[in-house]
Motif scaffolding. Sequence first.
Motif, PDB file in Angstrom:
ATOM      1  N   UNK A  47       0.806  -1.220   0.000  1.00 44.88           N
ATOM      2  CA  UNK A  47       0.000   0.000   0.000  1.00 44.88           C
ATOM      3  C   UNK A  47       0.841   1.272   0.000  1.00 44.88           C
ATOM      4  N   UNK A  48       2.088   1.150   0.400  1.00 49.53           N
ATOM      5  CA  UNK A  48       2.984   2.317   0.416  1.00 49.53           C
ATOM      6  C   UNK A  48       3.321   2.710  -1.022  1.00 49.53           C
ATOM      7  N   UNK A  49       3.418   3.996  -1.330  1.00 51.06           N
ATOM      8  CA  UNK A  49       3.815   4.389  -2.688  1.00 51.06           C
ATOM      9  C   UNK A  49       5.175   3.784  -3.064  1.00 51.06           C
ATOM     10  N   UNK A  50       5.233   3.276  -4.274  1.00 52.23           N
ATOM     11  CA  UNK A  50       6.447   2.623  -4.770  1.00 52.23           C
ATOM     12  C   UNK A  50       7.660   3.536  -4.626  1.00 52.23           C
ATOM     13  N   UNK A  51       7.513   4.799  -4.974  1.00 49.76           N
ATOM     14  CA  UNK A  51       8.639   5.738  -4.934  1.00 49.76           C
ATOM     15  C   UNK A  51       9.194   5.869  -3.510  1.00 49.76           C
ATOM     16  N   UNK A  52       8.320   5.783  -2.508  1.00 54.56           N
ATOM     17  CA  UNK A  52       8.773   5.836  -1.114  1.00 54.56           C
ATOM     18  C   UNK A  52       9.519   4.554  -0.742  1.00 54.56           C
ATOM     19  N   UNK A  53       9.019   3.414  -1.211  1.00 55.86           N
ATOM     20  CA  UNK A  53       9.693   2.146  -0.938  1.00 55.86           C
ATOM     21  C   UNK A  53      11.102   2.136  -1.525  1.00 55.86           C
TER      22      UNK A  53
ATOM     23  N   UNK B 261       2.910   0.411 -13.232  1.00 55.13           N
ATOM     24  CA  UNK B 261       2.109   1.601 -13.515  1.00 55.13           C
ATOM     25  C   UNK B 261       2.230   2.590 -12.363  1.00 55.13           C
ATOM     26  N   UNK B 262       3.221   3.450 -12.433  1.00 55.52           N
ATOM     27  CA  UNK B 262       3.468   4.382 -11.341  1.00 55.52           C
ATOM     28  C   UNK B 262       2.568   5.607 -11.383  1.00 55.52           C
ATOM     29  N   UNK B 263       1.953   5.864 -12.515  1.00 58.22           N
ATOM     30  CA  UNK B 263       1.084   7.032 -12.640  1.00 58.22           C
ATOM     31  C   UNK B 263       1.890   8.315 -12.796  1.00 58.22           C
ATOM     32  N   UNK B 264       1.205   9.369 -13.130  1.00 63.51           N
ATOM     33  CA  UNK B 264       1.868  10.654 -13.378  1.00 63.51           C
ATOM     34  C   UNK B 264       2.507  11.241 -12.125  1.00 63.51           C
ATOM     35  N   UNK B 265       1.886  11.003 -10.974  1.00 63.18           N
ATOM     36  CA  UNK B 265       2.423  11.567  -9.736  1.00 63.18           C
ATOM     37  C   UNK B 265       3.463  10.665  -9.078  1.00 63.18           C
ATOM     38  N   UNK B 266       3.634   9.448  -9.603  1.00 69.50           N
ATOM     39  CA  UNK B 266       4.619   8.521  -9.054  1.00 69.50           C
ATOM     40  C   UNK B 266       4.224   7.933  -7.718  1.00 69.50           C
ATOM     41  N   UNK B 267       2.960   8.068  -7.334  1.00 71.31           N
ATOM     42  CA  UNK B 267       2.535   7.622  -6.012  1.00 71.31           C
ATOM     43  C   UNK B 267       1.793   6.281  -6.019  1.00 71.31           C
TER      44      UNK B 267
END
Length: 126
Positions: free
Chosen positions: A68-74, A105-111
């Motif tokens: 559930x944590x945003x990939x970019x944070x991981x 699929x990170x999306x535009x915001x990367x979250x």
Amino acid sequence: MLNEERQSIRKKINEAFEARVNEFGGKKEYFDFFPESDIIVFYDENDRAQAFNFFEQNPIFDGINLLTEPYIKLVKVFSELDTDVLVDETSFTSNKYGIGAHCPYKGKDGLASPESVIIFNHGFYK
């Protein structure tokens, strides 16, 4: 549950499963898919669990829910903990901690959160 025998894993998960074998370049990959839990368990040639791939469960590492944590944070967390973490466009792998995540699929915001998380024995990715 890593290194446990296949029959023991099946008893613990206690649900219907599909036993499968894939072959890539002459190397066989043995695994069970548990559709109700949406877990794949990979085994070695001696039927011992080497990795668990989670798609819907809640694998927790150091208080962080890895699905559930945003990939970019991981990526940031594991990059700080493991200087040898492997990161590419869609995934990261920490051999030090035996954890990887896939986020196509990170999306535009990367979250976006990861699609799957794998917990594995050291040496699983040889």
